[in-house]
Design a protein around this motif. Structure first.
Motif, PDB file in Angstrom:
ATOM      1  N   UNK A   1      46.039  39.111  45.967  1.00  0.00           N
ATOM      2  CA  UNK A   1      45.907  40.067  44.868  1.00  0.00           C
ATOM      3  C   UNK A   1      44.734  39.644  43.993  1.00  0.00           C
ATOM      4  N   UNK A   2      43.678  40.433  44.023  1.00  0.00           N
ATOM      5  CA  UNK A   2      42.490  40.100  43.247  1.00  0.00           C
ATOM      6  C   UNK A   2      42.814  39.965  41.770  1.00  0.00           C
ATOM      7  N   UNK A   3      43.667  40.845  41.271  1.00  0.00           N
ATOM      8  CA  UNK A   3      44.007  40.799  39.846  1.00  0.00           C
ATOM      9  C   UNK A   3      44.691  39.489  39.476  1.00  0.00           C
ATOM     10  N   UNK A   4      45.481  38.931  40.396  1.00  0.00           N
ATOM     11  CA  UNK A   4      46.160  37.666  40.135  1.00  0.00           C
ATOM     12  C   UNK A   4      45.167  36.503  40.146  1.00  0.00           C
ATOM     13  N   UNK A   5      44.244  36.507  41.090  1.00  0.00           N
ATOM     14  CA  UNK A   5      43.209  35.471  41.102  1.00  0.00           C
ATOM     15  C   UNK A   5      42.376  35.527  39.827  1.00  0.00           C
ATOM     16  N   UNK A   6      42.032  36.738  39.402  1.00  0.00           N
ATOM     17  CA  UNK A   6      41.253  36.904  38.178  1.00  0.00           C
ATOM     18  C   UNK A   6      42.049  36.444  36.960  1.00  0.00           C
ATOM     19  N   UNK A   7      43.354  36.718  36.957  1.00  0.00           N
ATOM     20  CA  UNK A   7      44.196  36.276  35.829  1.00  0.00           C
ATOM     21  C   UNK A   7      44.179  34.762  35.716  1.00  0.00           C
ATOM     22  N   UNK A   8      44.221  34.063  36.844  1.00  0.00           N
ATOM     23  CA  UNK A   8      44.189  32.605  36.811  1.00  0.00           C
ATOM     24  C   UNK A   8      42.842  32.078  36.341  1.00  0.00           C
ATOM     25  N   UNK A   9      41.789  32.861  36.578  1.00  0.00           N
ATOM     26  CA  UNK A   9      40.462  32.490  36.087  1.00  0.00           C
ATOM     27  C   UNK A   9      40.232  32.990  34.662  1.00  0.00           C
ATOM     28  N   UNK A  10      41.244  33.687  34.101  1.00  0.00           N
ATOM     29  CA  UNK A  10      41.190  34.209  32.720  1.00  0.00           C
ATOM     30  C   UNK A  10      40.023  35.170  32.516  1.00  0.00           C
ATOM     31  N   UNK A  11      39.885  36.113  33.436  1.00  0.00           N
ATOM     32  CA  UNK A  11      38.840  37.111  33.306  1.00  0.00           C
ATOM     33  C   UNK A  11      39.275  38.372  34.047  1.00  0.00           C
ATOM     34  N   UNK A  12      38.448  39.402  33.971  1.00  0.00           N
ATOM     35  CA  UNK A  12      38.751  40.636  34.677  1.00  0.00           C
ATOM     36  C   UNK A  12      38.453  40.494  36.162  1.00  0.00           C
ATOM     37  N   UNK A  13      38.997  41.408  36.971  1.00  0.00           N
ATOM     38  CA  UNK A  13      38.730  41.382  38.407  1.00  0.00           C
ATOM     39  C   UNK A  13      37.240  41.496  38.692  1.00  0.00           C
TER      40      UNK A  13
END
Length: 298
Positions: free
Chosen positions: A23-35
């Motif tokens: 899930x791209x959105x989950x990876x982005x959440x862990x990086x604290x940024x938008x997709x």
């Protein structure tokens, strides 16, 4: 170093889910940024798209399983790594390794392996990176908006670059320029009247907005255009050296890359979720670019 920790957490998530849906959105959440921001950072830092990295890693692991997996069926390995059929798996496998999945079982066969990424600080050259940090009150821009897929889509899909090309060809840029009014006092007067802004509002987990824009002032005519209010922010502003037009692509890519790989990991700031400006102008008879990134102190 918090920025590095976030990016490595995102890689941890991707690696853990290579046999599941990433899930791209989950990876982005862990990086604290938008997709969109995460994919851009990833591409500029690694010189490969996120989707290509995931593809390479899955096919690397699939090859290892074919070599050492005993009697595991090709169809089972294909399904495990997200391919719906042996045909699509074989096509992808051959494009990466240059052989069929069945041939991968042969002893001594040559295969390619793409290792897991880790983000680290590296010591680079002593070339200065020019920037300035400025806090600006809210302001308004207006212009021609498009909403684009974060994964880039296929060749037929409209992209920001194609939007610029199309808008120059049909006269939209000239019309926007004519309605722009004057540049505000808080920007460099070397700039043109039409620029670009992206990720200034939420459009969905897999899309981002991008607008060819002009600053609003008392002389502007905004009829028929989309308008956006840009809140007060602190901005990290990176100017380019003057350059001829044939060096534009290389110049803007270098600015983005140096921001993500050299400045952001060590500056003590983080990029706010999304908003970026690409400001275009002329200086000393040559082209000139400023990249603006909304930031905050960490």
């Amino acid at each position: 170093m918090e920025w590095l920790e976030r990016m490595n957490r995102a890689i941890d998530y991707i690696e853990t889910n290579l046999t599941e849906k990433v899930e791209l959105s989950e990876a982005a959440r862990m990086a604290c940024c938008s997709s969109y921001q995460f994919q851009r950072m990833f591409s500029f830092i690694t010189d490969v798209t996120l989707s290509e990295y995931i593809r390479r890693r899955r096919l690397t692991l699939a090859a290892l399983e074919l070599q050492h997996g005993g009697a595991a069926k090709v169809i089972d390995i294909a399904l495990k790594y997200g391919y719906e059929s042996p045909v699509s798996f074989a096509r992808a496998f051959n494009s990466l390794h240059g052989i069929t999945p069945a041939m991968a079982r042969q002893e001594g066969i040559a295969l390619k392996a793409y290792p897991r990424l880790s983000f680290l600080i590296t010591i680079k050259g002593a070339e200065a990176m020019n920037y300035r940090i400025e806090t600006k009150e809210s302001f308004e821009v207006f212009g021609i908006e498009g909403v684009f897929p974060t994964n880039g889509g296929g060749e037929s899909v409209l992209t920001p670059a194609k939007l610029w090309e199309q808008s120059h060809a049909n006269g939209d840029v000239k019309r926007l320029e004519a309605r722009a009014g004057n540049l505000p006092s808080f920007v460099s007067q070397n700039l043109h009247l039409v620029h670009a802004v992206c990720s200034y509002r939420k459009t969905g987990p897999e899309t981002f907005p991008y607008m060819l824009c002009a600053f609003k002032d008392g002389a502007s005519n905004m009829d028929g255009y989309t308008s956006v209010n840009i809140p007060a922010h602190t901005w990290a502003i990176f100017p380019s050296e003057p350059h001829p037009w044939d060096q534009f692509g290389e110049t803007i890519e270098t600015l983005y890359k140096r921001f993500y790989t050299e400045w952001l990991p060590t500056a003590g700031y983080e990029q706010l979720d999304g908003i970026e400006f690409e400001m275009y102008g002329a200086k000393d008879g040559l082209n000139y670019i400023e990249l603006w990134f909304a930031i905050r102190k960490v």
